[in-house]
Design a protein around this motif. Structure first.
Motif, PDB file in Angstrom:
ATOM      1  N   TYR A 189       8.093 -15.175  -1.467  1.00  0.00           N
ATOM      2  CA  TYR A 189       6.797 -14.627  -1.867  1.00  0.00           C
ATOM      3  C   TYR A 189       6.959 -13.236  -2.472  1.00  0.00           C
ATOM      4  O   TYR A 189       7.865 -12.482  -2.103  1.00  0.00           O
ATOM      5  CB  TYR A 189       5.855 -14.529  -0.662  1.00  0.00           C
ATOM      6  N   TRP A 190       6.013 -12.920  -3.383  1.00  0.00           N
ATOM      7  CA  TRP A 190       5.916 -11.584  -3.964  1.00  0.00           C
ATOM      8  C   TRP A 190       4.567 -10.977  -3.607  1.00  0.00           C
ATOM      9  O   TRP A 190       3.563 -11.683  -3.499  1.00  0.00           O
ATOM     10  CB  TRP A 190       6.003 -11.639  -5.490  1.00  0.00           C
ATOM     11  N   GLY A 191       4.546  -9.651  -3.461  1.00  0.00           N
ATOM     12  CA  GLY A 191       3.294  -8.950  -3.357  1.00  0.00           C
ATOM     13  C   GLY A 191       2.705  -8.710  -4.734  1.00  0.00           C
ATOM     14  O   GLY A 191       3.311  -9.036  -5.759  1.00  0.00           O
ATOM     15  N   GLN A 192       1.514  -8.099  -4.755  1.00  0.00           N
ATOM     16  CA  GLN A 192       0.814  -7.903  -6.026  1.00  0.00           C
ATOM     17  C   GLN A 192       1.244  -6.616  -6.724  1.00  0.00           C
ATOM     18  O   GLN A 192       0.929  -6.422  -7.902  1.00  0.00           O
ATOM     19  CB  GLN A 192      -0.709  -7.872  -5.799  1.00  0.00           C
ATOM     20  N   GLY A 193       1.952  -5.750  -6.013  1.00  0.00           N
ATOM     21  CA  GLY A 193       2.461  -4.516  -6.608  1.00  0.00           C
ATOM     22  C   GLY A 193       1.581  -3.313  -6.319  1.00  0.00           C
ATOM     23  O   GLY A 193       0.370  -3.423  -6.150  1.00  0.00           O
ATOM     24  N   THR A 194       2.225  -2.151  -6.268  1.00  0.00           N
ATOM     25  CA  THR A 194       1.518  -0.888  -6.102  1.00  0.00           C
ATOM     26  C   THR A 194       2.139   0.135  -7.052  1.00  0.00           C
ATOM     27  O   THR A 194       3.357   0.203  -7.199  1.00  0.00           O
ATOM     28  CB  THR A 194       1.565  -0.398  -4.644  1.00  0.00           C
ATOM     29  N   GLN A 195       1.292   0.903  -7.717  1.00  0.00           N
ATOM     30  CA  GLN A 195       1.762   1.831  -8.746  1.00  0.00           C
ATOM     31  C   GLN A 195       2.291   3.114  -8.122  1.00  0.00           C
ATOM     32  O   GLN A 195       1.623   3.726  -7.270  1.00  0.00           O
ATOM     33  CB  GLN A 195       0.627   2.169  -9.718  1.00  0.00           C
ATOM     34  N   VAL A 196       3.466   3.516  -8.567  1.00  0.00           N
ATOM     35  CA  VAL A 196       4.036   4.817  -8.208  1.00  0.00           C
ATOM     36  C   VAL A 196       4.262   5.598  -9.500  1.00  0.00           C
ATOM     37  O   VAL A 196       4.919   5.108 -10.413  1.00  0.00           O
ATOM     38  CB  VAL A 196       5.371   4.647  -7.450  1.00  0.00           C
ATOM     39  N   THR A 197       3.688   6.780  -9.556  1.00  0.00           N
ATOM     40  CA  THR A 197       3.840   7.632 -10.731  1.00  0.00           C
ATOM     41  C   THR A 197       4.374   8.982 -10.295  1.00  0.00           C
ATOM     42  O   THR A 197       3.779   9.642  -9.435  1.00  0.00           O
ATOM     43  CB  THR A 197       2.506   7.823 -11.463  1.00  0.00           C
ATOM     44  N   VAL A 198       5.502   9.383 -10.880  1.00  0.00           N
ATOM     45  CA  VAL A 198       6.135  10.657 -10.557  1.00  0.00           C
ATOM     46  C   VAL A 198       6.047  11.551 -11.782  1.00  0.00           C
ATOM     47  O   VAL A 198       6.602  11.222 -12.838  1.00  0.00           O
ATOM     48  CB  VAL A 198       7.590  10.480 -10.128  1.00  0.00           C
ATOM     49  N   SER A 199       5.345  12.654 -11.649  1.00  0.00           N
ATOM     50  CA  SER A 199       5.178  13.572 -12.769  1.00  0.00           C
ATOM     51  C   SER A 199       6.268  14.636 -12.756  1.00  0.00           C
ATOM     52  O   SER A 199       6.742  15.040 -11.698  1.00  0.00           O
ATOM     53  CB  SER A 199       3.803  14.228 -12.704  1.00  0.00           C
ATOM     54  N   SER A 217       0.855  -1.186   0.000  1.00  0.00           N
ATOM     55  CA  SER A 217       0.000   0.000   0.000  1.00  0.00           C
ATOM     56  C   SER A 217       0.889   1.233   0.000  1.00  0.00           C
ATOM     57  O   SER A 217       2.089   1.142   0.264  1.00  0.00           O
ATOM     58  CB  SER A 217      -0.925   0.005   1.223  1.00  0.00           C
ATOM     59  N   GLY A 218       0.279   2.377  -0.323  1.00  0.00           N
ATOM     60  CA  GLY A 218       1.005   3.634  -0.238  1.00  0.00           C
ATOM     61  C   GLY A 218       1.419   4.228  -1.560  1.00  0.00           C
ATOM     62  O   GLY A 218       1.970   5.332  -1.604  1.00  0.00           O
ATOM     63  N   GLY A 219       1.172   3.524  -2.657  1.00  0.00           N
ATOM     64  CA  GLY A 219       1.534   4.087  -3.948  1.00  0.00           C
ATOM     65  C   GLY A 219       0.612   5.229  -4.331  1.00  0.00           C
ATOM     66  O   GLY A 219      -0.388   5.502  -3.657  1.00  0.00           O
ATOM     67  N   GLY A 220       0.952   5.909  -5.421  1.00  0.00           N
ATOM     68  CA  GLY A 220       0.114   7.006  -5.876  1.00  0.00           C
ATOM     69  C   GLY A 220       0.835   7.889  -6.857  1.00  0.00           C
ATOM     70  O   GLY A 220       1.881   7.523  -7.393  1.00  0.00           O
ATOM     71  N   LEU A 221       0.254   9.063  -7.086  1.00  0.00           N
ATOM     72  CA  LEU A 221       0.798  10.052  -8.010  1.00  0.00           C
ATOM     73  C   LEU A 221       1.418  11.184  -7.207  1.00  0.00           C
ATOM     74  O   LEU A 221       0.782  11.722  -6.288  1.00  0.00           O
ATOM     75  CB  LEU A 221      -0.313  10.582  -8.915  1.00  0.00           C
ATOM     76  N   VAL A 222       2.640  11.540  -7.549  1.00  0.00           N
ATOM     77  CA  VAL A 222       3.336  12.606  -6.840  1.00  0.00           C
ATOM     78  C   VAL A 222       4.175  13.402  -7.836  1.00  0.00           C
ATOM     79  O   VAL A 222       4.610  12.864  -8.866  1.00  0.00           O
ATOM     80  CB  VAL A 222       4.218  12.018  -5.712  1.00  0.00           C
TER      81      VAL A 222
END
Length: 121
Positions: free
Chosen positions: A110-120, A7-12
């Motif tokens: 084990y791997w997690g499912q991933g969280t998207q990080v986008t840096v503009s 958790s914690g990904g997002g657009l920044v």
């Protein structure tokens, strides 16, 4: 079965910060190394950082001095504090863990499912 949930990904914006978390759940005896990888569009998954159960850390050269990995062993959780983010940090971030399971303490990765990080920019 063990699950890793990020958790914690997002657009920044470039120069900003994000903090990723990854919690392991299930039948866990203990966890050895935990880490983070990332995958940009059209590229292979690459190593970002890792931390042992004792707290020793290792980082990719591209994130040294900007990212900090830490963990809470009591909560089976690993964190990635990302500062001074750059557009090239954009990607899907995956956590991984080497988990000891079962009476014989077999190590399973084990791997997690991933969280998207986008840096503009």
């Amino acid at each position: 079965q063990v699950q890793l949930v990020e958790s914690g990904g997002g657009l920044v914006q470039a120069g900003g910060s994000l903090r990723l978390s990854c919690a392991a759940s299930g039948v866990i005896r203990s966890i050895n190394a935990m880490g983070w990888y990332r995958q940009a569009p059209g590229k292979q998954r690459e190593f970002v950082a890792t931390i042992t159960s004792g707290g020793s850390t290792n980082y990719a050269d591209s994130v040294k001095g900007r990212f900090t990995i830490s963990r809470d062993n009591a909560k089976n959780t690993v964190f990635l504090q990302m500062n001074s983010l750059k557009p090239e940090d954009t990607g899907v971030y995956y956590c991984d863990a080497d988990v000891l399971v079962g009476v014989l303490e077999r190590t399973v990765h084990y791997w997690g499912q991933g969280t998207q990080v986008t840096v503009s920019s």
